[in-house]
Design an enzyme around this catalytic site. Structure first.
Site, PDB file in Angstrom:
ATOM      1  N   MET A 151       0.748  -1.152  -0.142  1.00  0.00           N
ATOM      2  CA  MET A 151       0.093  -0.060   0.109  1.00  0.00           C
ATOM      3  C   MET A 151       0.767   1.274  -0.032  1.00  0.00           C
ATOM      4  O   MET A 151       0.689   2.185  -0.837  1.00  0.00           O
ATOM      5  CB  MET A 151      -0.840  -0.242   1.300  1.00  0.00           C
TER       6      MET A 151
ATOM      7  N   ASP B 103      10.309   3.843   5.903  1.00  0.00           N
ATOM      8  CA  ASP B 103      10.012   2.730   6.686  1.00  0.00           C
ATOM      9  C   ASP B 103      11.332   2.106   7.621  1.00  0.00           C
ATOM     10  O   ASP B 103      12.414   2.511   7.178  1.00  0.00           O
ATOM     11  CB  ASP B 103       9.690   1.412   5.656  1.00  0.00           C
TER      12      ASP B 103
ATOM     13  N   VAL C 217       1.455  -1.411   9.749  1.00  0.00           N
ATOM     14  CA  VAL C 217       0.988  -2.501  10.043  1.00  0.00           C
ATOM     15  C   VAL C 217      -0.260  -2.187  11.003  1.00  0.00           C
ATOM     16  O   VAL C 217      -0.320  -1.234  11.615  1.00  0.00           O
ATOM     17  CB  VAL C 217       2.002  -3.296  11.026  1.00  0.00           C
ATOM     18  N   GLU C 218      -1.337  -2.899  10.785  1.00  0.00           N
ATOM     19  CA  GLU C 218      -2.654  -2.704  11.188  1.00  0.00           C
ATOM     20  C   GLU C 218      -2.786  -3.074  12.848  1.00  0.00           C
ATOM     21  O   GLU C 218      -3.219  -4.356  13.125  1.00  0.00           O
ATOM     22  CB  GLU C 218      -3.791  -3.560  10.492  1.00  0.00           C
TER      23      GLU C 218
ATOM     24  N   LYS D 280       0.559   1.882  15.750  1.00  0.00           N
ATOM     25  CA  LYS D 280       0.126   3.136  15.252  1.00  0.00           C
ATOM     26  C   LYS D 280       0.196   4.083  16.348  1.00  0.00           C
ATOM     27  O   LYS D 280       0.537   5.242  15.814  1.00  0.00           O
ATOM     28  CB  LYS D 280      -1.255   2.973  14.519  1.00  0.00           C
TER      29      LYS D 280
ATOM     30  N   SER E  64      -7.813   0.368   7.716  1.00  0.00           N
ATOM     31  CA  SER E  64      -9.064  -0.008   7.083  1.00  0.00           C
ATOM     32  C   SER E  64     -10.149  -0.550   8.034  1.00  0.00           C
ATOM     33  O   SER E  64     -11.201  -0.463   7.716  1.00  0.00           O
ATOM     34  CB  SER E  64      -8.960  -1.009   6.061  1.00  0.00           C
TER      35      SER E  64
ATOM     36  N   HIS F 113      -8.494   6.190   3.733  1.00  0.00           N
ATOM     37  CA  HIS F 113      -8.195   4.773   3.296  1.00  0.00           C
ATOM     38  C   HIS F 113      -8.176   4.591   1.950  1.00  0.00           C
ATOM     39  O   HIS F 113      -9.192   4.775   1.218  1.00  0.00           O
ATOM     40  CB  HIS F 113      -9.516   4.134   3.903  1.00  0.00           C
TER      41      HIS F 113
ATOM     42  N   ASN G 253      -7.611  -0.950  -2.118  1.00  0.00           N
ATOM     43  CA  ASN G 253      -6.549  -1.920  -2.586  1.00  0.00           C
ATOM     44  C   ASN G 253      -7.107  -2.667  -3.626  1.00  0.00           C
ATOM     45  O   ASN G 253      -8.106  -3.427  -3.563  1.00  0.00           O
ATOM     46  CB  ASN G 253      -5.940  -2.719  -1.430  1.00  0.00           C
TER      47      ASN G 253
END
Length: 155
Positions: A15, A34, A92-93, A98, A120, A141, A144
């Site tokens: 993403m 990153d 990362v979700e 976060k 998401s 968002h 994808n």
């Protein structure tokens, strides 16, 4: 209001890499961040493959693809990310990760930098609890695959 010239993308997965390429395609200077070197290498690979495919499909010339790639800087330098005018996070979700990321980064940015998460499924409000000046924070968002589906949900 700050003029948006430099876009920062945090998270160099699929993403993040494709979002970076989309902003670069529209003429912005992009800084793709990153903390993991392997992710940065993979992002460069994803962007390169995407540009080769665009050239082969006749969507852009080789020169245009090279110009697009030249507008993207890929690095693990968090200070450079913090210097962006607009930052989209695609890490990362995980809510705790976060929140930790945004607590650190939002404290490093100017107060008029717009901040957005690509989550998401996590609560934007919960993430914003960690953000300095959360009124500048939003959900952004990207659907994808972002390079094929031109749809962004803004929360």
């Amino acid at each position: 209001m700050r003029e948006l010239k430099n876009i920062g993308i945090a998270g160099a997965g699929t993403m993040g890499a494709t979002i970076a390429a989309i902003f670069a395609e529209h003429g912005y200077s992009v800084f793709l961040y990153d903390k993991f070197p392997k992710a940065l290498d993979r992002a460069n690979e994803i962007i390169t493959i995407g540009q080769k495919a665009a050239v082969e499909a006749g969507e852009r010339t080789e020169d245009e693809a090279q110009q697009l790639m030249a507008r993207i800087e890929i690095s693990d330098d968090l200070d450079k990310l913090a210097a962006s005018d607009f930052i989209v996070e695609a890490i990362v979700e995980n809510l705790d990760i976060k929140k930790e990321f945004w607590a650190e980064l939002s404290a490093m940015t100017d107060d008029d930098v717009i901040l957005a998460t690509n989550t998401s499924g996590l609560s934007i409000t919960k993430i914003a609890e960690a953000v300095k000046k959360p009124e500048r924070f939003a959900g952004m968002h990207w659907i994808n695959p972002s390079h094929l589906i031109p749809l962004v949900e803004v929360i």
